[in-house]
Write an enzyme that holds these catalytic residues in place. Structure first.
Site, mmCIF file in Angstrom:
data_model
loop_
_atom_site.group_PDB
_atom_site.id
_atom_site.type_symbol
_atom_site.label_atom_id
_atom_site.label_comp_id
_atom_site.label_asym_id
_atom_site.label_seq_id
_atom_site.Cartn_x
_atom_site.Cartn_y
_atom_site.Cartn_z
ATOM 1 N N CYS A 1 55.049 40.530 39.396
ATOM 2 C CA CYS A 1 53.479 39.568 39.778
ATOM 3 C C CYS A 1 52.263 40.384 38.834
ATOM 4 C CB CYS A 1 52.502 39.342 41.210
ATOM 5 S SG CYS A 1 52.078 37.973 41.417
ATOM 6 N N ARG B 1 47.992 33.942 33.364
ATOM 7 C CA ARG B 1 46.981 34.814 34.893
ATOM 8 C C ARG B 1 47.051 33.001 35.931
ATOM 9 N NH1 ARG B 1 42.120 36.505 34.997
ATOM 10 N NH2 ARG B 1 42.530 38.125 37.081
ATOM 11 N N HIS C 1 57.157 37.875 43.888
ATOM 12 C CA HIS C 1 56.983 39.307 44.301
ATOM 13 C C HIS C 1 58.497 39.656 45.226
ATOM 14 C CE1 HIS C 1 53.115 40.184 44.857
ATOM 15 N NE2 HIS C 1 52.980 38.920 44.488
ATOM 16 N N GLU D 1 59.457 42.076 46.672
ATOM 17 C CA GLU D 1 58.971 43.276 47.370
ATOM 18 C C GLU D 1 59.334 43.062 49.487
ATOM 19 O OE1 GLU D 1 54.684 42.845 46.763
ATOM 20 O OE2 GLU D 1 57.409 42.496 45.174
#
Length: 194
Positions: A78, A105, A169, A171
């Site tokens: 990210c 972004r 993400h 994670e």
């Protein structure tokens, strides 16, 4: 394998959990001196402008460039992807400028436009679960960059040598296979140096 997670902002504990699940020793990195003990480094999500400012304040810019120049792998997720990029759309300055790619972004919009999906990633057998939160996009890449996955025609995972970048993400799921893929990169890099 000792992997650091840059602990200036973002989902540090979650990356440490995923790295450990994939078989690595993982530590939070708050000081430049800690980089010398590591085989690889994860730059987590958060807010890329804030991460960039903190990296400059604490001397991480040159230290991480040197770390990468030594052939040690970096994995940006990210905002971490934005930090690795050579160019950021609509900005004159980028951060580390290590990966030959241009990124946008918040390309997927605001927080409420966040979503999850299954993603095919080159080098990983089954689709992985990806969580997109105010995610950036890779708009273009240089010839040395390998596109590992796309979502609706847009690049969301890429690799350039010892650099790995993901718009999402990994994670924030129980699927740690992208972290395991990064560990394989770290092992390859260590063998290449041996």
């Amino acid at each position: 394998m000792k992997i650091g997670v840059l602990a200036l902002q973002g989902a540090v504990a979650e990356h440490i959990r995923s790295l450990e699940a994939a078989g690595a020793e993982a530590v939070a990195v708050k000081r430049v001196e800690e980089l010398s003990e590591l085989n690889g480094l994860v730059i987590p999500g958060g807010e890329s402008t804030t991460i960039g400012k903190l990296m400059r304040r604490y001397g991480f810019m040159d230290a991480i460039r040197d770390f990468s120049a030594e052939g040690k792998p970096l994995f940006g997720t990210c905002a971490g992807l934005i930090v690795l990029a050579g160019k950021i759309e609509g900005q004159e300055d980028a951060h580390l400028e290590l990966m030959n790619m241009t990124v946008a972004r918040n390309a997927f919009g605001r927080q409420r436009e966040s979503f999850e999906t299954d993603l095919d990633v080159k080098g990983i057998n089954e689709p992985i679960r990806a969580v997109f939160i105010r995610a950036p996009l890779i708009k273009s890449v240089g010839p040395e960059v390998d596109v590992l996955s796309t979502y609706k025609g847009e690049i969301v995972t890429a690799r350039q040598g010892t650099l790995l970048a993901a718009s999402y993400h990994p994670e924030l799921t129980d699927d740690y296979r992208l972290h395991a893929y990064f560990l394989e990169m770290v092992k390859e890099a260590a063998l290449a140096k041996a």
